[in-house]
Every structure is written in C-alpha cells, then in structure tokens.
Design a protein around this motif. Structure first.
Motif, PDB file in Angstrom:
ATOM      1  N   PRO A  85       0.832  -1.212   0.000  1.00 60.18           N
ATOM      2  CA  PRO A  85       0.000   0.000   0.000  1.00 60.18           C
ATOM      3  C   PRO A  85       0.864   1.258   0.000  1.00 60.18           C
ATOM      4  N   LEU A  88       0.792   4.313   2.558  1.00 59.57           N
ATOM      5  CA  LEU A  88       1.225   4.211   3.961  1.00 59.57           C
ATOM      6  C   LEU A  88       2.722   4.469   4.058  1.00 59.57           C
ATOM      7  N   GLU A  92       3.919   2.815   9.327  1.00 61.29           N
ATOM      8  CA  GLU A  92       2.484   2.490   9.332  1.00 61.29           C
ATOM      9  C   GLU A  92       2.247   1.104   8.727  1.00 61.29           C
ATOM     10  N   PHE A  93       3.003   0.803   7.674  1.00 56.92           N
ATOM     11  CA  PHE A  93       2.809  -0.485   7.018  1.00 56.92           C
ATOM     12  C   PHE A  93       3.199  -1.645   7.941  1.00 56.92           C
ATOM     13  N   ILE A  95       3.155  -1.600  11.180  1.00 49.92           N
ATOM     14  CA  ILE A  95       2.105  -1.671  12.216  1.00 49.92           C
ATOM     15  C   ILE A  95       0.898  -2.425  11.656  1.00 49.92           C
ATOM     16  N   TYR A  96       0.536  -2.059  10.422  1.00 52.02           N
ATOM     17  CA  TYR A  96      -0.602  -2.720   9.755  1.00 52.02           C
ATOM     18  C   TYR A  96      -0.347  -4.233   9.642  1.00 52.02           C
ATOM     19  N   SER A  97       0.881  -4.595   9.243  1.00 50.95           N
ATOM     20  CA  SER A  97       1.216  -6.028   9.101  1.00 50.95           C
ATOM     21  C   SER A  97       1.045  -6.759  10.428  1.00 50.95           C
ATOM     22  N   MET A  99      -0.769  -5.824  13.049  1.00 50.38           N
ATOM     23  CA  MET A  99      -2.166  -5.845  13.510  1.00 50.38           C
ATOM     24  C   MET A  99      -2.981  -6.926  12.793  1.00 50.38           C
ATOM     25  N   ILE A 100      -2.818  -7.018  11.461  1.00 53.70           N
ATOM     26  CA  ILE A 100      -3.651  -8.008  10.751  1.00 53.70           C
ATOM     27  C   ILE A 100      -3.162  -9.436  11.014  1.00 53.70           C
ATOM     28  N   ARG A 101      -1.988  -9.570  11.595  1.00 60.60           N
ATOM     29  CA  ARG A 101      -1.510 -10.912  11.922  1.00 60.60           C
ATOM     30  C   ARG A 101      -1.740 -11.232  13.397  1.00 60.60           C
ATOM     31  N   ILE A 108       4.495  -5.411  18.718  1.00 61.80           N
ATOM     32  CA  ILE A 108       4.677  -4.693  17.439  1.00 61.80           C
ATOM     33  C   ILE A 108       5.662  -3.550  17.659  1.00 61.80           C
ATOM     34  N   SER A 144       7.928  -7.199   7.083  1.00 58.07           N
ATOM     35  CA  SER A 144       6.512  -7.408   7.448  1.00 58.07           C
ATOM     36  C   SER A 144       6.176  -8.898   7.556  1.00 58.07           C
TER      37      SER A 144
END
Lengths: 267, 517
Positions: A85, A88, A92-93, A95-97, A99-101, A108, A144
């Motif tokens: 993405p 981001l 941020e990316f 963090i996103y990785s 969170m979705i895992r 994190i 990630s």
C-alpha cells in the motif's frame, strides 16, 4: 510443511501435476525450476492465495483445506511481484502487518524498531512506500513477513533488487531462524545463492518434482561428478525431464475465442 | 507500402489485444453503440422533419462552428504534452530501421480506424438525415469525402503541433499554441450576453466555419459554395504541408513515453500510475492523520486505515468536490431565478448519492487489488478488510450528502426527513452492491474485466434495488404528504435498506472465500 500430490490447472493449462514437497523444521529449502515450472503456483497454494484442484497440504499439523485460516498464523510470505500500500509510510505499514496478523501491540512496538534497524530502514520510517526504491520495498516486505515471528517463512525470489549488503543480512537472518528451529522455503533463479544457502533443494519442471535432496544427492541423481555446480546439475536434470516420452502428444491446444477478429493462436 | 501496412496491422493488433483479455470489452463497446441509438434516431428524425418543414439551417452555422472550434481547441490542448508514444513502440519499433515518417503515417491511419467505431452515432445521424431527405448518392459520397478530409486535417494538425512542441521546448511555441486556441475560442464570447462583441464564427474564415457551411449545403442537397470548399481544401493542404515538414524530425528521440492506453482498462496499469500521482499529491494533506496502535480493536484499526487511504489517494477529496459542485450549481440556479423548484436539488443530490459508492469502490479496486495478497495470507482473511471498507464507504456516502442536505434545509430549499432517509437508503444499498460486484470480478479468472463494465453492472443492480425507496420519495415530493407521513414512510425505507445491506454483506463474506489471486 507437507505438500502431497498437488494438482492445479489454469484455463486447461496444467501448472502442477502431482507435485510433492516437504519442508522440515531447521532447514532452508530451495525451490528451483525453469520459467513456468510451477514454483509460484506451489507457493501461492501453500499461503492460500490459490486453491488446489487435487492434493493435500499440511502446515504445522493443520490441513489447509479443512482449516484455511488457522495455519496462517505460522507462515510469513513475500511474493515475487511485491505490491504494497503505497499510501502508507514504512512504519504504518509494519504496524498494519502486525495488527492483521494478530500480534500484540507491545510486541509490534518492539519488533518495529528491531526490523527497521536490521533492514536499514530507520531513516525512511516516515517515508511513504510510494517513494521507496524496489530494494527498499523488498526489505519492507520481508520485515513485514517476519513481524509475527512465523515458523515457516515463504519467499518467492526474495533477493531481486536488494543490494549485496542487504542480501547478506537477509541470508544471515534466515540462517539464524533456522538455527532456532524454524524453516525457510525460498523459490529462486539465483542458483549460486541457492547452492550456498539451502540445506535441501527441489528441482521442479512442468509442475512435477524432478529431484529433491541436498547438493550431494542431486549430484548423484544427475550423474554429474563431484564438484559439479548446482547450475550444471539443474541443466542436466531439466534437460532429461524435457525429453518427450515416446508417442507423447502435446497436452495443451488453445485457440482464440475470436479467430475471425484476432487471428489464430495456439501452442 | 508493405512495411506501412505491417506497422498498421501491428498497431491495430495491439489495440485489439485489449479485447482478448475479456469478452466483456466487446459487450461494453456494444452497449456504448446501442446506448446512443435511441437519442440519435430521435434527434435526426426531428431535425430532418424540421428541415422538410422549411427550417433555415443557415442560422445554425454559428453554433455548429462553435462546437467544431471547441473540439479543435480541445485537440490542440491535448498536444501540450508533446508527441506521445507507447512503451511497446519505443522498445520494438523505435529501435528498428523504420523511419519516423512511416511510423507517423501508420499511427495516423490506426488512430482514424480506432476512432471510427466511436463516431458511430455521428454516422448514424448523417445516414438518417440523408435517407429522410432523400439526398442523392453523389451528395452523400461528397459529404463523406469532406468529413474524411476534415478528419485528416485534424490528425495532421494534432501530429504536427505535438511534434513542434516536443522539438522546441521554450515558452515561445507554447504561447503560440495558446494564442491559436484563444483565436479559435474567441468568437464564442460573442454568444454571451452583455458583451459588446460583434465577431461571429459565420463571418470568419475558420476551418470550423468552412466545415459547418459545407455540411449544411450538403444537407440541402446543393453544391457547397466555392468559398467554403476552397477554405476547407486550403486548411487541409496547409496541415498536410505542416505534417510533411514536422515529420522530418526524429520523433523517436523526442517522444514522451507512456504505458499502453486502451479504452478498456484491462491492465489497470495506467490507472495505477495515476493513483500513484494522486498519492504523491494528496498525502501531503493527509499527514496529520496517521495509522498508529491507538485503535481499540482490529475493525476500528482497519476502518482508520481505509479512511487514510481515501484521504491520501484523493478519493475523499473527489467526493467533497462532487458535492461542492452540486452546491455551486444550486447557488447559481437560485441566484439567476431567485427560486428553484424543490424537486431539482432533491433529484440532483440523490443522483450524486447513487454515483458516490461506485466512485469510492472503483478507486479501492485500482489502489488495493494488488495489495490483497497481504490480508489473504494472514489468519484474519479478507472478510475483515472488506467489512471495514464497506463500513467506511457507507459512512462517507451518508455523511457528505447529509451535510449538503443540512445546508439546503437551512436555506429552505429542501425537506429534511425524507431526503436524509433516502440518502441513507441509497448508501446502504449502493455500497454493498458495488463492493459485491467488484469482488465478483476480483480473482485471477475475471481480473481483465473492464472497470467500466463492473461499474455499469453495479449501478444497474443498485438502481433496481433502489426503486422502492425512490418511488416512496417521488410520491411524497409530488403529493406533499406532511411531516408525520414523511416519518412514517422513512421507517419502511430504512428497514428495507438495512435488510439489503445485511443480506449483501453476508454474500460478500461468502464471495471473499472464493477469491484467488
């Protein structure tokens, strides 16, 4: 990870024809083969991006067809054509990785700093992914894939675009993980890297396993002498596998859906 | 000649290749063609009947010339990028022994061929007029010849100007081109009231005027005036001379290279590049809003991430702009007439609410399709991502028009209850339908489906499902049923939309499991 008798076809083209693989804990497993051999298809089936037509895949004891989500907690994946993405930032990316895992927030925070340092991304943590070079994107994607500390890391052509220093660090990271009892599955065309890095290698061709084993085993199978490089072994094995069987007909024939408009095409 | 034909064939094959990716591209072209048929037939029949009854077409020379001049000015504006070529042309043609002039001629021929199917409504119109007025065969052939001449004039002019602007970088050529555009558009000011301008297209020796005069003469089945024919031929030969001069330049070194563009965006690459440019621009605005670990749960975190995407890729800005235009049009309407019937803002606003979900979800598809591998390889799966997207899109589709309804309510231009209920209803039906249709065409097998086709199908389905709320709304609008009845009507409207929202959301969840990337 067990990958047993897996078949997959796309629009009548057989990409995998009963492929079998096994990746054990504590090893770096290399997957090599010519273009179109089915390497990416096999990896995509393991990570759940594609469904197999027939066969059986088990990761950490989970049958991936029966339990399509649970096993993914144990895998990390980096595709060949990385798309991230772009809107981001690197931080941020990651963090996103995490969170979705399902990684805990505290972890994190900790991992984030570690991986930014390991992959030399500290200076770019607030840069948009859009502004990163291909190599940096690759490093971000690998970071990630590691953020949830997976048991099995699956990478499709992970070294393309990464500078020598970065490649060295990543290889070191793989070795460390394997020493800790985890596993790494790498698909690559860089045969010299595979030869030095992988504990076991599988050569696949036309969706089938041509040979599997350590370097010694592969040399024996290819009937190449001692000291033969993986490139020599690979060329010998794939050449043998390319020879058509007596009376074999080409299995695929496709034509244009609009021959009157576009002219005929066929293979 | 053989080489020219080969080049032409290659260019046509590459263009038609876009159709191979999805059968739906052909359907889209067919829909485009049939979409124009009723309007074109109606307009041409009316025009032919008016001419038969003695309508004087000469008074339309000015308006027709204005339209043609505006078209010419837009074409000239497109040359500002300089000479544009596709990547494949640079890689395979520019590196071969083919000369630039040969390439330019092949490009010109292929452009004319590609354009022809899109000019179908124009041909149909001329055909109907010719048959209705029983024009002679010679007149029809002469008209086609003149149209072709004018099309070639446009092509020569476009190619020459773009080469000229690529070859000479300074401000001079650009100023000259702007002056040319201004000269083409200047007489149009005469059409505006309160301007003491006596210039009109009919009196000026413009190419557009020549073409308008020639067409009108042909429609009257008479030989065009020598003046207009000489003018048209002079412009054609001047543009040809300009083309022959500029085509001597080595455009292979001057061309600006862009990815292959097809009218049916099968590769989505061009849109992705545009999206990248949007992100580079809008992310400066959206930086105050960052993705962090403060969200209370995963759904909120993902909703925030989607909102950040909408801010940074310009989707949210586009929605705001959309509604600012609505407000602007309302204020103009109210300014000129003092009063505007309540139906106008209501229907306009609801039309916009209908389009907003398509716009937002189409942007998501372009920006996120290639990034879906990530959630799909986690134990969370895709369902959560789709859920957060659906909630965000629905919220935006409700919030922005609600603000506009509020403003219009305070201005006394709109009721409050029923328009708000219809906005919410539209959002709750339009958003899940658009998302469902998008993910239906998301996987590897149907990825080549053109976005336009997906939007078209989604809008059609949303339109059908939105019918009951619209009927209730229209009944109230014309019968003025009063506040109590409005409240009563809003309840079934909302309940119906909630049912559709929940049902389609469940279907989205099921569909998410089938996606292969």
């Amino acid at each position: 990870m067990e990958f047993f008798d897996v078949w997959k076809a796309y629009d009548g083209i057989q990409a995998l024809q009963g492929l079998c693989l096994e990746v054990r804990r504590g090893e770096i497993f290399g997957l090599i083969g010519p273009n179109g051999a089915g390497k990416t298809t096999a990896l995509k089936i393991i990570v759940g991006l594609l469904k197999m037509d027939k066969g059986f895949v088990r990761v950490n004891g989970y049958d991936i067809t029966e339990e399509p989500y649970e096993y993914k907690r144990f895998i990390g994946y980096v595709p060949e054509a990385i798309s991230l993405p772009e809107y981001l930032t690197v931080e941020e990316f990651l963090i996103y990785s995490g969170m979705i895992r399902g990684v805990e927030k505290e972890r994190i925070r900790g991992c984030l700093e570690d991986y930014l340092r390991i992959f030399s991304l500290e200076d770019r943590r607030r840069s948009l992914i859009l502004t990163l070079s291909r190599g940096m994107r690759q490093k971000t994607a690998i970071a990630s894939a590691l953020i949830h500390d997976p048991d099995l890391l699956i990478l499709d052509e992970p070294f393309i675009g990464i500078d020598p220093e970065g490649q060295h660090r990543i290889k070191e990271l793989f070795v460390e993980r394997v020493k800790e009892g985890r596993a790494v599955l790498v698909s690559t065309h860089m045969l010299d890297t595979a030869e030095r890095l992988c504990d076991r290698i599988s050569v696949i061709h036309r969706g089938k396993n041509v040979a599997s084993g350590d370097m010694e085993g592969l040399r024996r199978l290819s009937e190449r002498g001692e000291g033969a490089t993986l490139e020599e072994v690979f060329l010998k094995l794939t050449e043998e596998a390319s020879k058509p069987y007596e009376g074999e007909e080409p299995s695929i024939k496709r034509g244009s859906r609009f021959p009157w408009l576009f002219g005929r095409r066929g293979t | 000649m053989g080489l020219l034909l080969d080049l032409y064939r290659i260019k046509m094959k590459i263009f038609l290749g876009a159709f191979r990716a999805s059968k739906l591209s052909l359907l889209l072209l067919f829909l485009y063609a049939i979409g124009f048929i009723p309007g074109t037939i109606g307009m041409s029949t009316l025009l032919a009947a008016s001419i038969k009854e003695g309508m004087d077409l000469m008074v339309y020379v000015g308006p027709l010339s204005t339209i043609i001049s505006t078209l010419l000015a837009l074409i000239i504006l497109s040359t500002f990028r300089g000479y544009v070529s596709f990547e494949y042309e640079q890689s395979f043609i520019f590196t071969s022994p083919i000369t630039p002039r040969l390439f330019l001629i092949a490009s010109l021929l292929s452009d004319l061929t590609i354009l022809s199917p899109f000019l179908f409504p124009l041909f149909l119109m001329l055909g109907i007029i010719a048959v209705s007025l029983s024009l002679s065969l010679l007149t029809i052939l002469s008209m086609i010849f003149c149209l072709l001449l004018f099309a070639l004039f446009i092509q020569f002019l476009k190619a020459s100007l773009s080469i000229f602007l690529s070859a000479y970088k300074g401000p001079g050529p650009r100023i000259l081109t702007i002056l040319l555009m201004a000269a083409l558009l200047f007489p149009a000011l005469g059409g505006l009231h309160r301007l003491p301008l006596t210039l009109s297209y009919g009196e000026l020796p413009y190419p557009s005027t020549a073409m308008a005069l020639v067409i009108i003469d042909f429609i009257y089945d008479r030989v065009p005036q020598t003046y207009s024919l000489i003018l048209l031929l002079s412009y054609f030969f001047a543009s040809l001379a300009l083309f022959l001069f500029t085509s001597q330049k080595n455009i292979f070194q001057l061309a600006r290279i862009v990815p292959f563009v097809s009218p049916f965006d099968t590769s989505m690459r061009v849109q992705e590049i545009k999206m990248g440019k949007n992100i580079a621009f809008f992310s400066r605005i959206g930086f105050g809003f960052t993705l962090n670990l403060r969200s209370r749960n995963l759904l909120r975190f993902l909703m925030k991430k989607e909102l950040i995407r909408m801010v940074r890729d310009g989707s949210l800005f586009a929605v705001f702009l959309f509604y600012v235009i609505v407000l602007f049009i309302f204020s103009l309407g109210m300014g000129s007439s003092g009063d505007m019937p309540m139906e106008v803002p209501s229907f306009m606003l609801l039309l916009y609410t209908f389009i907003t979900p398509s716009m937002l979800i189409s942007n998501w598809r372009i920006g996120e399709l290639n990034n879906l591998w990530m959630p799909m390889t986690t134990s969370m799966g895709l369902e959560y991502v789709l859920k957060s997207l659906l909630y965000d899109v629905t919220l935006v589709t409700i919030a922005v028009p609600t603000f506009v309804v509020g403003i219009l309510f305070f201005l006394g231009k709109m009721d409050l209850i029923l328009p708000l209920a219809l906005v919410a209803s539209n959002a709750m039906i339009g958003c899940p339908i658009n998302l469902y249709m998008t993910i239906k065409f998301l996987g590897t097998k149907r990825r080549a489906t053109p976005s336009l086709m997906i939007i078209y199908a989604a809008m059609l389905l949303s339109g059908l499902l939105m019918m009951p709320p619209y009927i209730l709304f229209t009944v109230n609008l014309f019968l003025r049923l009063g506040l109590e009845i409005e409240l009563l009507l809003s309840v079934p409207m909302i309940l119906y939309s909630v049912f559709i929202f929940r049902y389609i959301s469940r279907k989205i969840g099921e569909k998410a499991l089938e996606i292969e990337l």
